[in-house]
Design a protein around this motif. Structure first.
Motif, PDB file in Angstrom:
ATOM      1  N   ASP A 162       2.221   4.673   0.892  1.00 42.98           N
ATOM      2  CA  ASP A 162       2.159   5.512   2.084  1.00 42.98           C
ATOM      3  C   ASP A 162       2.484   6.962   1.768  1.00 42.98           C
ATOM      4  OD1 ASP A 162       2.182   5.795   5.154  1.00 42.98           O
ATOM      5  OD2 ASP A 162       4.176   6.560   4.624  1.00 42.98           O
TER       6      ASP A 162
ATOM      7  N   LYS B  81       8.062   3.962   5.766  1.00 46.55           N
ATOM      8  CA  LYS B  81       7.157   5.068   6.071  1.00 46.55           C
ATOM      9  C   LYS B  81       7.824   6.403   5.744  1.00 46.55           C
ATOM     10  CE  LYS B  81       5.274   2.481  10.001  1.00 46.55           C
ATOM     11  NZ  LYS B  81       5.082   2.482  11.490  1.00 46.55           N
ATOM     12  N   GLN B  82       7.005   7.428   5.611  1.00 45.93           N
ATOM     13  CA  GLN B  82       7.509   8.754   5.269  1.00 45.93           C
ATOM     14  C   GLN B  82       8.523   9.256   6.299  1.00 45.93           C
ATOM     15  OE1 GLN B  82       4.444  11.678   4.678  1.00 45.93           O
ATOM     16  NE2 GLN B  82       5.874  13.394   4.587  1.00 45.93           N
TER      17      GLN B  82
ATOM     18  N   ASP C 261      -4.659   2.268  -3.967  1.00 43.71           N
ATOM     19  CA  ASP C 261      -3.672   2.054  -2.907  1.00 43.71           C
ATOM     20  C   ASP C 261      -2.354   1.471  -3.405  1.00 43.71           C
ATOM     21  OD1 ASP C 261      -5.305   3.067  -0.996  1.00 43.71           O
ATOM     22  OD2 ASP C 261      -5.967   1.128  -0.190  1.00 43.71           O
TER      23      ASP C 261
ATOM     24  N   ASN D 198       6.107   2.533   0.245  1.00 39.88           N
ATOM     25  CA  ASN D 198       4.915   1.687   0.272  1.00 39.88           C
ATOM     26  C   ASN D 198       5.099   0.532   1.245  1.00 39.88           C
ATOM     27  OD1 ASN D 198       5.736  -0.903  -1.460  1.00 39.88           O
ATOM     28  ND2 ASN D 198       6.630   0.888  -2.479  1.00 39.88           N
ATOM     29  N   GLY D 199       4.071  -0.260   1.389  1.00 45.01           N
ATOM     30  CA  GLY D 199       4.064  -1.335   2.364  1.00 45.01           C
ATOM     31  C   GLY D 199       5.024  -2.461   2.069  1.00 45.01           C
TER      32      GLY D 199
ATOM     33  N   LYS E 171       8.233  -2.625   4.682  1.00 49.57           N
ATOM     34  CA  LYS E 171       7.423  -1.406   4.681  1.00 49.57           C
ATOM     35  C   LYS E 171       8.267  -0.193   5.052  1.00 49.57           C
ATOM     36  CE  LYS E 171       3.236   0.636   6.639  1.00 49.57           C
ATOM     37  NZ  LYS E 171       2.090   0.429   7.570  1.00 49.57           N
TER      38      LYS E 171
ATOM     39  N   LYS F 111       0.835  -1.199   0.000  1.00 55.02           N
ATOM     40  CA  LYS F 111       0.000   0.000   0.000  1.00 55.02           C
ATOM     41  C   LYS F 111       0.874   1.254   0.000  1.00 55.02           C
ATOM     42  CE  LYS F 111      -3.677   2.324   2.586  1.00 55.02           C
ATOM     43  NZ  LYS F 111      -4.560   2.278   3.786  1.00 55.02           N
TER      44      LYS F 111
END
Length: 614
Positions: free
Chosen positions: A40, A79-80, A604, A54-55, A77, A38
């Motif tokens: 992010d 994250k920002q 997504d 993304n995930g 995964k 997904k």
């Protein structure tokens, strides 16, 4: 850099600004990019590569390419908040595992290569992790793995290739690196909890140590023989130390400075220091005022050379080193100029409005533009070259440009266009206007066919006499749609450089520029890119020489017949040329104006790419 029809302007907006958006007719995307996890976060970098967290990992998209440029899945995964983009470079640091991260990687998103990973280079923990430019090196400190007996060490890596150049093991398990190392001459100066140590780059030997500890950052003069070290204290103040390139402590006592040093200039006449005192929230009469302090020190002993420091009563927003002294502007209002021996060069400090958007040179003097006033002043006296400064009602947005054909400055204050004669300073209202949805202009361009004012939903072209040529308005799709817009439009004017990156790259961020001279800014950036021996920096240099593919169009998010989408509107005629229906009430998108590509998060796990030039 070519700007065939457009004069780039200065403009500041105090809210959300998505001025140059995108468009094309409703049709299938030219490119589809799918991800296993997904999405992010996505960001359009200065290089033109769209990066996507993304995930399932971290990926990149290059304009015009069918497949993903790279797809980094080592950490799963991403994250920002785990991404640290190094300004004006092709590098991003991916970190997982907390402050003293056990997993860090450096990715060159232009080449699409992973250059470094802690787990592949024998690091158990990292304490400092710094990319050094223009040397183009990565310097890592921390604890090694079992193969190196968990030793504390410092490693140097070449970011052109990713290869390890040197690994230095520190003596004593309690020795920790406390700040950013400095590469100077033939070695590396490393700040530790016990001392400053100089490590010879060729042999790996510690050639000297100076009894100066807990240093946060350092800088050196142009010869590399004199080093200034900054110790940031817990209470918010700073101590400045001076050391020679042989390890001799040159000042008997460190010089104490209120606040954190935000600007430090080594000049032939001495050391210019700007420090910022933070607002502590205390109401005590003994609490330090939240403002900038400006000082001038002797390079030989660190003593203050000015009998009385200039009053600021606010934070320094502009700071320029001139031939005869230092020129500065305060965010809360006010401009002054001080000689190197501490004398005020202006007849009196200049009072201005708040928020000085522009301080720049013109053939007549220095122009300044604030929220409420503008003027051109004589830099020798500080006096207006006109009979009086130009005053106007405080506006939400102030935009300006120079109309060279009519020899006048034009300022949009939100509801009117002011025209100021270059020679006399005579002011007149060229035009009054009103944008729909209570918008105000956030951009002003002098084009061949007239004066273009634009905002998110409005475009208005005025003739040079102030009469209206056209006003195009496209209704916004609703406030909810704007909540998810990705603020990543990268055009020819997106050249903001973070202070640290500009300082490292050798740019003189304290040199005042010419009004409207964005071309020179672009050239400065290109020159600094070209000076770094790396294919990725060479590619970024070429991009900054390019003309925006969409320079003659504006893209507006609006509600179309088939759903929310984007329209492409010609800047010179106001005609609508193309549409892209996104069919999404809250679309997330970003446009590369230079390459002419729209990226839209379709779902997504997918991003669509639209070629805006077809």
């Amino acid at each position: 850099m070519k700007h065939l029809l457009t004069t780039i302007v200065f403009c500041t907006f105090f809210a959300f600004n998505s001025n140059h958006l995108m468009a094309q007719k409703a049709e299938a995307p030219n490119f589809t990019y799918n991800f296993d996890g997904k999405i992010d976060f996505m960001k359009l970098t200065d290089s033109g590569v769209l990066v996507v967290a993304n995930g399932d990992g971290f990926a990149g998209i290059k304009p015009g390419q069918t497949n993903l440029h790279f797809n980094f899945k080592d950490y799963g995964k991403v994250k920002q908040e785990e991404l640290d983009f190094i300004p004006m470079s092709p590098y991003v640091i991916v970190s997982q595992g907390g402050v003293f991260s056990s997993k860090k990687s450096v990715i060159d998103f232009v080449s699409g290569k992973k250059l470094f990973a802690t787990e592949e280079n024998g690091w158990k923990l990292t304490y400092t992790f710094n990319i050094i430019l223009p040397q183009n090196k990565l310097v890592v400190s921390g604890q090694r793995k079992a193969a190196d007996q968990y030793a504390m060490a410092v490693g140097v890596y070449d970011l052109a290739t990713g290869a390890e150049e040197k690994l230095f093991k520190l003596k004593g398990a309690a020795t920790m690196v406390t700040g950013r190392p400095l590469m100077v001459g033939d070695g590396l100066i490393v700040p530790t909890s016990k001392s400053l140590m100089h490590i010879d780059s060729k042999t790996g030997n510690v050639t000297w140590e100076a009894k100066v500890d807990d240093i946060t950052w350092m800088t050196a003069d142009t010869t590399g023989k004199e080093i200034y070290a900054f110790e940031e204290k817990p209470g918010g103040d700073t101590k400045i130390h001076k050391i020679s390139n042989t390890g001799q402590v040159l000042w008997k006592e460190a010089q104490k400075v209120k606040g954190r040093v935000s600007n430090f200039q080594i000049l032939p006449q001495g050391l210019a220091v700007v420090s910022d005192v933070a607002d502590t929230g205390s109401k005590s009469v003994f609490a330090a005022a939240a403002e900038s302090k400006i000082g001038f020190m002797s390079a030989s002993n660190g003593e203050d050379l000015w009998e009385k420091a200039p009053k600021t009563k606010g934070y320094v927003q502009h700071f320029y080193v001139m031939e005869d002294g230092i020129l500065f502007g305060i965010r809360q209002g006010g401009i002054n100029k001080i000689s190197f021996d501490g004398k005020t060069l202006f007849k009196k400090p200049l009072k201005t409005g708040e928020n000085i958007h522009t301080m720049a040179l013109t053939p007549k003097g220095m122009i300044y533009i604030t929220d409420t006033d503008a003027d051109i002043i004589n830099l020798s006296t500080g006096e207006s070259i006109w009979s009086k400064p130009i005053k106007y009602k405080k506006a939400k947005s102030v935009c300006s440009t120079f109309d060279k054909n009519n020899k006048r400055y034009l300022i949009s204050t939100g509801e009117e266009m002011l025209a100021i004669d270059e020679n006399s300073g005579d002011i007149s209202t060229l035009s009054t206007f009103k944008f729909e949805e209570k918008e105000v202009p956030t951009s002003l361009q002098a084009r061949d066919g007239g004066l273009l004012l634009s905002s998110d939903q409005n475009m208005m072209m005025l003739n040079f006499d102030g009469s209206k040529k056209f006003h195009e308005y496209h209704r916004s799709p609703g406030k909810s749609a704007f909540g998810s817009i990705v603020m990543g439009v990268v055009g020819v004017a997106s050249m903001a450089v973070a202070t640290s990156a500009a300082y490292e790259a050798g740019m003189n961020k304290n040199a005042i520029g010419q009004y409207n001279d964005r071309g020179q800014q672009a050239k400065n950036i290109q020159d600094n890119f070209s000076a770094i021996a790396s294919a990725s920096f060479s590619e970024m240099s070429k991009r900054f020489k390019a003309t925006a593919a969409t320079e003659n169009a504006q893209f507006i998010l609006t509600k179309l017949e088939d759903g929310v989408g984007l329209v492409k509107v010609d800047k010179d005629s106001g005609n609508k040329h193309k549409e892209i229906v996104l069919k999404d009430k809250k679309p997330e998108y970003v446009v590369d104006e230079i390459a002419g590509v729209l990226y839209y998060r379709a779902n997504d796990r997918s991003i669509y790419g639209y070629d805006l030039m077809k």
